[in-house]
Structure formats: structure tokens, C-alpha cells
Design an enzyme around this catalytic site. Structure first.
Site, PDB file in Angstrom:
ATOM      1  N   ASP A   1      -0.931  -6.198   8.949  1.00 27.88           N
ATOM      2  CA  ASP A   1      -1.913  -5.167   8.612  1.00 27.88           C
ATOM      3  C   ASP A   1      -3.138  -5.910   8.088  1.00 27.88           C
ATOM      4  O   ASP A   1      -3.087  -6.547   7.035  1.00 27.88           O
ATOM      5  CB  ASP A   1      -1.348  -4.225   7.540  1.00 27.88           C
ATOM      6  CG  ASP A   1      -2.326  -3.113   7.165  1.00 27.88           C
ATOM      7  OD1 ASP A   1      -1.952  -2.240   6.359  1.00 27.88           O
ATOM      8  OD2 ASP A   1      -3.473  -3.115   7.669  1.00 27.88           O
TER       9      ASP A   1
ATOM     10  N   LYS B   1     -13.636  -1.056   5.477  1.00 27.77           N
ATOM     11  CA  LYS B   1     -14.232  -1.800   4.371  1.00 27.77           C
ATOM     12  C   LYS B   1     -15.216  -2.860   4.842  1.00 27.77           C
ATOM     13  O   LYS B   1     -16.310  -2.974   4.287  1.00 27.77           O
ATOM     14  CB  LYS B   1     -13.136  -2.497   3.529  1.00 27.77           C
ATOM     15  CG  LYS B   1     -12.359  -1.548   2.640  1.00 27.77           C
ATOM     16  CD  LYS B   1     -11.237  -0.875   3.399  1.00 27.77           C
ATOM     17  CE  LYS B   1     -10.350  -0.043   2.490  1.00 27.77           C
ATOM     18  NZ  LYS B   1      -9.370   0.718   3.298  1.00 27.77           N
TER      19      LYS B   1
ATOM     20  N   TRP C   1       0.855  -1.177   0.000  1.00 23.30           N
ATOM     21  CA  TRP C   1       0.000   0.000   0.000  1.00 23.30           C
ATOM     22  C   TRP C   1       0.900   1.239   0.000  1.00 23.30           C
ATOM     23  O   TRP C   1       1.836   1.331   0.799  1.00 23.30           O
ATOM     24  CB  TRP C   1      -0.888  -0.037   1.241  1.00 23.30           C
ATOM     25  CG  TRP C   1      -1.850   1.095   1.370  1.00 23.30           C
ATOM     26  CD1 TRP C   1      -2.645   1.630   0.397  1.00 23.30           C
ATOM     27  CD2 TRP C   1      -2.146   1.826   2.564  1.00 23.30           C
ATOM     28  NE1 TRP C   1      -3.408   2.639   0.911  1.00 23.30           N
ATOM     29  CE2 TRP C   1      -3.130   2.779   2.249  1.00 23.30           C
ATOM     30  CE3 TRP C   1      -1.674   1.766   3.890  1.00 23.30           C
ATOM     31  CZ2 TRP C   1      -3.658   3.663   3.184  1.00 23.30           C
ATOM     32  CZ3 TRP C   1      -2.202   2.640   4.820  1.00 23.30           C
ATOM     33  CH2 TRP C   1      -3.180   3.584   4.464  1.00 23.30           C
TER      34      TRP C   1
END
Lengths: 401, 374
Positions: A214, A250, A133
């Protein structure tokens, strides 16, 4: 003259640039595949039913607005840890962990990064998968850490470069920090299989690395929260005391409410108390205490059996739609007559897909077909719907045949 | 935090109303806000601080960063100054914080990377008021370009603010010596009951041509403590400078929290952009401020009626949530141990803790503490 004459204009955000260009486009068939948020089959943002119900329940309780503790809402942090680890996990039962509420995934990562900078004296090096990311690097850098990389994505096969990863990881200096995406790797969508995770755990343990997971997509990747947390739980089972960042942006659609958590697994409950005290000392000068709204909603959902059941169905619904779009994209590409191997589109998992498209092809997709994605060929599958998947396949075929 | 006369937390009626509106609005969702925050919030929040007729707003040379409370605004501002203020590395730039100040100020600037944090004279314990001369001396002797953290109103913890004339003197020295004003405005409206009055100092500095930062909190004046609603207002020389500043603020925000929480900002934006709700809010704010002012005058009059040794006019001359009573640590210990009245060792009390029911008890207890303990 101004104090700010020498301040440089910051570089434009690459992903934002995609959305800006998309907005300007007048083509009715245009598609925005840069968006990092879930969309329903009509291309609209989706507020989960369990979220609406939780909000109504919260409103009816008429709670006050007093400050949360620095470490956040206790019902939320406990439920987050249980969600990640499984409520019967030995770590949870023994209390040898601390979970603090963070400002969604970013804020949780940042707290962890700052904590490691201050207390992990063995190394300044954080190893990220290549690619990772985009925001990982500046987060760790701003916290005062140094960034290194291990091989991860194989552009030739659009899948995991497992031998490359194992090779690199086996050479990482002991006591370095390694960051792993728990599931639905961002941006590639490429996850290790469980057998591969086992080997990764073994080598990481052998190298005595500090593991930073993560997990931003638990439930959202496969549709099964336990399956998506398998790697995290396996590492812990192997005796690796991980640190973990979670996001509910999300999987609960709580993007703008900033619900997240940072967890440190400790030797025992006493160590956890000391770690907690230091985390609070880090948080207080950053924003004092976290925002309540998202945490209350998430907590209500996780802790109310009916809502939790409903949530599990809804998150599976989102994951299933993504999987269905992947399948339809591949079958439509075949129908178009594409001779390329598009298997990676269905092998990959989660919101994002590394299509394998080259920058020139991405450029053509934008100019000729009004299909927008980031230059690296990453698409957000959430932006695909049954209404436009045919058009997308057609466009991709045109620029790759 | 504010408490009612029943000693209870108070969710402002206007906030309840607006939350209901938000809940009923099915067009709203939970999508990400932009990195710098909700545009309607940012513009309105800065307008509140600077005034509708602010020349800086008219000249389009202001910027805003929605932040996690006042703390978040301070931290983002501090991180920016450390990177960009006077050259590209300000770790050695002196940062001056009042003696005393809110204890978190020190940590905010330390964690932002500043290594030289100093205090400036502020509270004169002997005369129980502002040590203006000490303050002005510190301004004169501070290295050029030093950063000064100024409390816009209702100084925490002393409750002692400079008068307009004193602010003018402060500003004059700061301008001459090129010192940077970083205002902390956590009590606008809550202090005097008037938004404009509480923003006088910030607006004066703007009118004097300063570039400045103002960290705003909406925790107290909107009672939105746990929603973390704050705003960093930036006043620059011109729009171009402000644009570049904002682009760098985005980078700092992106690695701290990516984008801010939406609920509190929506409540504030909705309230401030509706004339009717805005009036209602001002009324709610005045209710809180008036209660605190009433408690101040009631406490003072009781102490004077009891003949408690010393002078007690500072209780009503000080402003905001806190008061530096002047009680010494031994007297404070007496209050806590013997009278079960909890206050800080500094003698600071939270006026919001006073109610019509406990005023007599508190006054009597202070009287006892002062007469029994030297």
C-alpha cells in the site's frame, strides 16, 4: 413499522469524533492534529501550483465528458505504474503488469481485495502490520478475507519491532497474503531501513507469500519519489510479483478527486491481459468506470515534463515542511525542559507520528490545552505549524513531565 | 451516450458555464468530501427525484448517499439491503430484475452477495409492449419481502414504461405483498423532457407510503458521464430510521471508496441550487429529449411511408434513449453486415445515433432487412 427498525446505529468514526470536538472548542489556541490532510504553515489546505496549472491546461483543451474505459484513463494508469516502478523497470518494458485506475487508495485497495478473494484460492488470510490504517481491516473483511497480524510497532521504543516482525513473518503459513506499507507507515510513521527491507524481502520470499504493497505517500515521505519507492522496487527486483495500491490524495493534494491505481505484476504480458479482464469484471458492478477529473490532473502533471518537475519540487516542499516541524517539535520539547527521549518524533516519517502519549495524557491535552489527537497518541504533523509548534511542545511537556 | 445532430458528444452549455465558475472560484480546494458526499448535492439531488413538495422531505424522512454514478448508487443500496433489509443476512432474499434489463443489474446484486436473482416478466415480444399481466403475476407469486428493481422511466433496453394506471396496479400488489421497491432512475428529464413527468412513478410510490430506494444517475441528464455523479435516495418511515440507515451506509461507503469524487457533485449542486442555472439546465435537458423524440417520430413516419411490413407505432410510444425495434437476430445481422448499421442482437437501437443526415438511410435499411429477411 419500518423495514429499518432493527438497523443499529453505526459506531461514530473515531477520527471524525476528534474533528467534531475540535470544532466545538472555542479556545483560540486550539489545534486539530487528527486531520489526515496536508496543511501549509498557516494551517490552510494547499492546492499545488502544478495542479492549478494542469487544471487550466485541461480546461483549455475543452474535452468531452464521455465515459472512461472501465480500467480508467490509460495515460494515467501507465504514468502511475512508471512512477511506482521507475520507467526503465523491466516490468514496465516487458508489459508484464496491469494497472487499473481506482477510487484513490481505498478504492484501489478494495479492487485488489476483491480480486484476491475471487482468484487467490491458496489462502483467505491477509496479514496486516500491528497497528495498521484503521480502514484496512474492514476493507479486506468486506471483500471476504480474514485478517491476521504481524508484530510491527514497539510501543516501548516508539520504533520498529524488527525482530518481532521477522519472527512473526517467518511463521506465516506459506501462500498467505502480507500487506506492507511502502513508506510513511500509517499510523506510526515508523518505516524499516533499507537493510531491514532487504531482510523482509528475503523472508517473505522464503515463505512464498503474496505481497500487497500500500503506497499512499510516495514523494510525501522523504521528499524523493524514488527513495520512497525503494522497497517496492527492491521486492520486484528480488523476483517477487507484488500487487500494489497507489494514492495521489496526499502527494498531489488531490484528496477529493479520488485518484488512485491498483497494479498486479504478472508472469508475462499475456497473463496481464487475463488479469485485466477479470479486474474489469470486478469494477463494472461496483461503479462501472472511474471518475475522470483527478486522473486527468495527475496524468497531465506526470506526463508534462515542466509540470512534473514542478510537482517534484512541491512534493518535496511538503515533505520538508513536515520534517521541519518534527525537528522543531523536538527542539521545543527540549527547550521546555523535557527529560524524555523524543527522538522517535524525528526518526518517524510521513504525515503521522506516534507520540507515545498515553490515553490519559491525550485526554488532558484535549481538556486542558485544546490539542486534539486520536486516543492512540497519533498526531498529524501536517497540523503543526511554526506558529503553534511552541504551544504544542509546551502542552506535551505539561502532561508528560 | 447522447449525441448531437452532428453525431458528436455534447457538453451541456450550463455545465460549461458552471465549470468555469468553479475554476474561477479560488476559495475552492480539493479537500475530502464527507463520506456520504457533498451536502448541497445530496439534498438537491434527492429533491429533484422526490419533488419540491414531497411529503417525505417535509417530514424529514429521506436520506441521500452521493455515489459513483447510478451504478455506484445501486451497489451501495444493494450492499445495504444484503446486510440489513429483512433480518441481518439477506443472501437468500430474492431479487427480481425485469426481463430484459440493463445487463449490469444482475452483476451488481450478485457481487453484493445476493444468491437468488430472478427475472420478472416485462417485455412482450409478440405484441412489442409491456407484459403487464405477466408482471402482475410475478408480483403475486414472489415470496413476501422480495426486492424488485424497477426502472423509474425510459426502461433500458426496451424503452417501454408502464402507464400511470399500470404503475398504480403494480404498486397495489407490491404493497399488499410487502415487496421492496428499488428504483433505478437514470434518465429523469431525459426521457420525456419533463423532470416531474419522469419522476411520477417514484413519487407515486412515496405518496402510497412505501419505504424505498432510488438510485439516481446524472450521467445522461447532465451529460456528466465520466465524472461519476449519482445519488442513492432513501425514503423511510421516519427520521430516526433514516438516521440509522445512513450511519450504516457510511460504513459501506468507507470500505468501497471512502468518500466520493467532488467535481461532478459540485457542478450539479451549483446548477440545482441556482434558480437561473436550474432553468438553464432544464432547457438543455429538454433540448436532448426533444431531439430524441424528433428522431423517433421521423423514423416512424419514414417506415410507414415506405410501407415497411409490420406496425411501427412502438417507435414513438417507447421512450428514452433506446428502442426495441422488433428486428430479429438475422435481420440485425443484415443491418450490421450489409448496411454497416450497428445495433444489439436484441434489436435494440440507440436513438441518439440517429441524425437528420442518416434517417433516410436507416429507415431504408430497416425496410430492406424486414422485407428481405424473415
Amino acid at each position: 413499522s419500518s423495514w429499518w427498525s432493527h438497523v443499529e446505529m453505526g459506531p461514530p468514526d473515531p477520527i471524525l469524533g476528534v474533528t467534531e470536538a475540535f470544532k466545538r472548542d472555542t479556545n483560540s489556541k486550539k489545534m486539530n492534529l487528527g486531520v489526515g490532510a496536508y496543511r501549509d504553515d498557516n494551517g490552510k489546505p494547499y492546492v499545488l501550483n502544478c495542479v492549478r496549472k494542469a487544471e487550466a491546461m485541461i480546461a483549455s483543451k475543452k474535452m468531452d465528458k464521455e465515459y472512461l474505459p472501465i480500467g480508467g484513463l490509460a495515460d494515467f494508469t501507465r504514468a502511475s505504474a512508471e512512477l511506482a516502478l521507475g520507467e526503465n523497470n523491466e516490468v514496465i518494458k516487458s508489459g508484464r503488469y496491469i494497472t487499473v485506475q481506482g477510487i484513490s487508495g481505498t478504492g484501489s485497495l478494495r479492487i485488489g481485495a476483491n480480486f484476491l478473494q475471487r482468484f487467490f484460492k491458496a489462502s483467505r488470510d491477509v496479514y496486516l502490520p500491528k497497528p495498521s490504517w484503521g480502514n484496512h481491516t474492514p476493507i479486506f473483511r468486506d471483500a471476504g478475507m480474514q485478517l491476521q497480524a504481524y508484530r510491527y510497532y514497539d510501543p516501548k521504543t516508539c520504533s520498529l519491532d524488527f525482530s518481532g516482525a521477522m519472527d512473526d513473518i517467518s511463521k506465516i503459513p506459506e501462500k498467505s497474503i502480507i500487506l506492507l506499507h511502502a513508506c510513511a507507515h500509517n499510523p506510526t510513521g515508523v518505516d524499516p531501513r533499507q537493510e531491514q527491507w532487504k531482510e523482509l524481502a528475503a523472508v517473505v520470499k522464503k515463505r512464498n507469500l503474496l505481497v500487497y504493497f500500500d503506497m499512499a505517500y510516495q514523494g510525501f515521505a522523504s521528499g524523493d519519489i524514488n527513495r520512497d519507492a525503494w522497497a517496492v522496487r527492491h521486492f520486484i527486483e528480488q523476483g517477487i510479483n507484488i500487487v500494489l495500491s497507489q494514492s495521489f490524495a496526499k502527494n498531489m493534494g488531490l484528496y477529493g478527486e479520488r485518484a488512485g491505481a491498483f497494479t498486479v505484476i504478472c508472469r508475462d504480458a499475456e497473463e496481464a491481459k487475463r488479469v485485466e479482464s477479470q479486474l474489469k469484471i470486478l469494477i463494472r458492478p461496483m461503479y462501472s468506470n472511474p471518475p475522470v477529473n483527478g486522473a486527468r490532473i495527475a496524468s497531465m502533471i506526470l506526463n508534462t515534463p515542466d509540470l512534473r518537475k514542478e510537482w517534484l519540487v512541491e512534493v518535496k516542499g511538503m515533505a520538508d515542511r513536515i520534517i521541519s516541524m518534527r525537528n522543531q517539535l523536538v527542539s521545543n520539547l527540549r527547550k521546555e525542559g523535557s527529560s524524555h527521549n523524543w527522538q522517535h518524533i524525528t526518526d518517524q516519517i510521513g504525515m503521522f507520528c506516534f507520540t507515545g502519549l498515553k490515553p490519559e495524557q491525550v485526554e488532558r491535552l484535549m481538556r486542558e490545552f485544546s490539542v486534539y489527537m486520536t486516543k492512540d497518541g497519533r498526531i498529524s504533523v501536517a497540523g503543526v505549524s511554526s506558529g503553534n509548534v511552541g504551544y504544542l511542545a509546551h502542552a506535551i511537556h505539561q502532561v508528560t513531565k | 451516450a447522447y449525441r448531437t445532430d452532428e453525431g458528436q458528444p455534447w457538453v451541456l452549455p450550463v455545465v460549461k458555464k458552471v465549470e468555469q465558475m468553479i475554476a474561477n472560484n479560488n476559495s475552492l480546494n480539493h479537500e475530502y468530501l464527507p463520506i456520504l458526499g457533498l451536502p448541497e448535492f445530496r439534498a438537491n439531488a434527492s429533491r429533484i427525484a422526490l419533488g419540491d413538495d414531497s411529503p417525505a422531505i417535509k417530514e424529514n424522512r429521506i436520506g441521500s448517499v452521493q455515489s459513483l454514478g447510478g451504478t455506484g448508487a445501486l451497489r451501495i443500496g444493494a450492499e445495504f439491503l444484503r446486510r440489513w433489509y429483512n433480518g441481518n443476512n439477506n443472501t437468500a432474499t430474492p431479487v427480481y430484475i425485469s426481463a430484459p434489463s440493463w445487463e449490469n443489474h444482475n452483476s451488481v446484486f450478485l457481487d453484493a452477495g445476493f444468491k437468488d436473482i430472478r427475472t420478472y416478466h416485462y417485455w412482450d415480444a409478440a405484441k412489442r409492449g409491456l407484459d403487464l399481466q405477466g408482471l402482475l403475476n410475478d408480483l403475486e407469486n414472489a415470496p413476501e419481502f422480495s426486492i424488485f428493481i424497477l426502472h423509474a422511466c425510459a426502461h433500458n433496453p426496451t424503452g417501454t414504461d408502464p402507464s400511470p394506471e399500470q404503475w398504480k396496479q403494480i404498486a397495489a400488489v407490491m404493497k399488499r405483498r410487502c415487496l421492496f421497491p428499488f428504483f433505478d432512475s437514470a434518465y429523469q428529464g431525459f426521457a420525456s423532457g419533463s423532470l416531474d413527468k419522469d419522476a411520477w412513478a417514484v413519487r407515486y410510490f412515496v405518496s402510497e407510503g412505501f419505504e424505498l430506494f432510488c438510485a439516481q444517475s446524472f450521467s445522461k441528464n447532465f451529460g456528466l458521464y465520466n465524472e461519476r455523479v449519482g445519488n442513492l435516495t432513501i425514503v423511510g418511515k421516519d427520521a430516526d430510521n433514516v438516521q440509522r440507515v445512513l450511519s450504516q451506509m457510511e460504513k459501506i461507503v468507507r470500505t468501497t471508496w471512502s468518500n466520493p469524487p467532488s467535481q461532478g457533485a459540485r457542478i450539479v449542486a451549483t446548477t440545482l441550487s441556482s434558480p437561473q442555472l436550474f432553468d438553464e439546465w432544464k432547457g438543455n435537458v429538454k433540448t436532448m429529449a426533444d431531439r430524441v423524440l424528433l428522431m423517433r417520430s421521423e423514423l416512424r413516419s419514414r417506415l410507414e411511408a415506405l410501407g415497411t411490413p409490420g406496425t411501427w407505432n412502438h417507435i414513438t410510444e417507447q421512450i428514452g434513449m433506446f428502442s426495441f425495434t422488433g428486428l430479429n437476430p438475422k435481420q440485425v445481422e443484415y443491418m450490421i453486415k450489409e448496411k454497416h448499421i450497428y445495433l444489439m442482437a436484441s434489436g435494440r437501437i440507440n436513438m441518439c445515433g440517429l441524425t437528420t443526415k442518416n434517417l433516410d438511410y436507416v429507415a431504408k435499411s430497416i425496410h430492406e432487412a424486414v422485407t428481405k429477411i424473415q
